[in-house]
Structures are given as structure tokens and as C-alpha cells.
Design a protein around this motif. Structure first.
Motif, short mmCIF file in Angstrom:
data_model
loop_
_atom_site.label_atom_id
_atom_site.label_comp_id
_atom_site.label_asym_id
_atom_site.label_seq_id
_atom_site.Cartn_x
_atom_site.Cartn_y
_atom_site.Cartn_z
N LEU A 48 0.83 -1.21 0.00
CA LEU A 48 0.00 0.00 0.00
C LEU A 48 0.86 1.25 0.00
O LEU A 48 0.53 2.25 -0.66
N ALA A 49 1.99 1.23 0.69
CA ALA A 49 2.91 2.37 0.70
C ALA A 49 3.45 2.63 -0.71
O ALA A 49 3.62 3.79 -1.11
N MET A 50 3.68 1.56 -1.47
CA MET A 50 4.14 1.73 -2.86
C MET A 50 3.04 2.38 -3.71
O MET A 50 3.32 3.24 -4.54
N VAL A 51 1.80 1.98 -3.49
CA VAL A 51 0.68 2.58 -4.22
C VAL A 51 0.57 4.06 -3.86
O VAL A 51 0.37 4.91 -4.73
N ILE A 52 0.71 4.38 -2.58
CA ILE A 52 0.65 5.77 -2.11
C ILE A 52 1.73 6.60 -2.79
O ILE A 52 1.47 7.69 -3.30
N ARG A 53 2.97 6.09 -2.82
CA ARG A 53 4.06 6.83 -3.47
C ARG A 53 3.77 7.06 -4.94
O ARG A 53 4.01 8.15 -5.48
N HIS A 54 3.24 6.05 -5.62
CA HIS A 54 2.93 6.20 -7.04
C HIS A 54 1.83 7.23 -7.25
O HIS A 54 1.93 8.07 -8.15
N CYS A 55 0.79 7.19 -6.44
CA CYS A 55 -0.30 8.18 -6.56
C CYS A 55 0.22 9.59 -6.31
O CYS A 55 -0.16 10.52 -7.02
N ARG A 56 1.08 9.75 -5.31
CA ARG A 56 1.65 11.08 -5.05
C ARG A 56 2.48 11.57 -6.23
O ARG A 56 2.48 12.75 -6.55
N HIS A 57 3.17 10.64 -6.88
CA HIS A 57 3.97 10.99 -8.06
C HIS A 57 3.06 11.49 -9.19
O HIS A 57 3.43 12.38 -9.95
N LEU A 58 1.86 10.92 -9.29
CA LEU A 58 0.93 11.27 -10.36
C LEU A 58 0.15 12.56 -10.09
O LEU A 58 -0.42 13.12 -11.02
N LEU A 59 0.14 13.02 -8.85
CA LEU A 59 -0.62 14.24 -8.54
C LEU A 59 -0.12 15.40 -9.40
O LEU A 59 1.06 15.67 -9.49
N GLY A 60 -1.06 16.06 -10.06
CA GLY A 60 -0.74 17.23 -10.88
C GLY A 60 -0.18 16.90 -12.24
O GLY A 60 -0.02 17.77 -13.07
N TYR A 61 0.10 15.63 -12.53
CA TYR A 61 0.65 15.25 -13.82
C TYR A 61 -0.46 14.79 -14.73
O TYR A 61 -1.22 13.90 -14.39
N SER A 62 -0.55 15.40 -15.91
CA SER A 62 -1.63 15.02 -16.83
C SER A 62 -1.08 14.67 -18.21
O SER A 62 -1.76 14.79 -19.20
N GLY A 63 0.17 14.26 -18.28
CA GLY A 63 0.76 13.91 -19.57
C GLY A 63 1.70 15.00 -20.04
O GLY A 63 2.29 15.71 -19.24
N SER A 64 1.80 15.15 -21.34
CA SER A 64 2.78 16.08 -21.89
C SER A 64 2.32 17.53 -21.84
O SER A 64 3.13 18.44 -21.96
N MET A 65 1.02 17.78 -21.66
CA MET A 65 0.54 19.15 -21.59
C MET A 65 0.77 19.72 -20.20
O MET A 65 0.69 19.01 -19.22
#
Length: 83
Positions: A48-65
Motif C-alpha cells: 500500500l505504501a508503494m501505491v501511495i508513493r505512485h499516486c503522489r507521483h501522479l498528482l498534478g501530472y496530466s501527460g505532456s501538456m
């Protein structure tokens, strides 16, 4: 499915909160059979900690735009007012 960055970030934060709560419950669970439960619960909590880290990494990221685009209608209004 999230339709914009704000909605996606809200969904990711809900997943982070849920995973955090569940990981804490697993870590705080009674030991029972020490060699079985404690190891299994730690593995689950670490996953679950790995999932949390991955989700935090994705926050604010929407691809190349970029996540924020200038409002073109505001730019058009400013040009009209300045004429």
C-alpha cells in the motif's frame, strides 16, 4: 474517469487517504501468530505504501501538456478592453 487535473488529483488523494488508513490498520492489527500475521500484514502495508508513493507521483501530472493553461478568453477580453 477523471475529466480534468483537479478531479484526477481529488480522486488520487482519496486513494492515498484510503491506502494510508488501511496500511495503518494492518500495521496496528493484533499480532496473533507472530510469524504469519505480522509478516503478511507488513507485506500488505508495504505494498500500500508503494501505491501511495505512485499516486503522489501522479498528482498534478496530466501527460505532456502543462497542468495550467492561460485562459484564452481572458486574453481576448484584455485585448478588447485595451483597444
Amino acid at each position: 474517469m477523471a475529466t480534468n487535473v483537479t478531479e484526477k488529483d481529488k480522486t488520487l488523494q482519496e486513494v492515498i487517504d484510503w491506502c494510508t488508513d488501511l496500511a495503518n490498520e494492518l500495521r496496528d492489527a493484533p499480532d496473533g501468530d507472530f510469524y504469519t500475521n505480522i509478516n503478511a500484514n507488513n507485506v500488505k502495508a508495504d505494498t500500500l505504501a508503494m501505491v501511495i508513493r505512485h499516486c503522489r507521483h501522479l498528482l498534478g501530472y496530466s501527460g505532456s501538456m502543462p497542468s495550467e493553461m492561460p485562459n484564452q478568453s481572458e486574453d481576448a477580453n484584455a485585448r478588447t478592453v485595451n483597444r
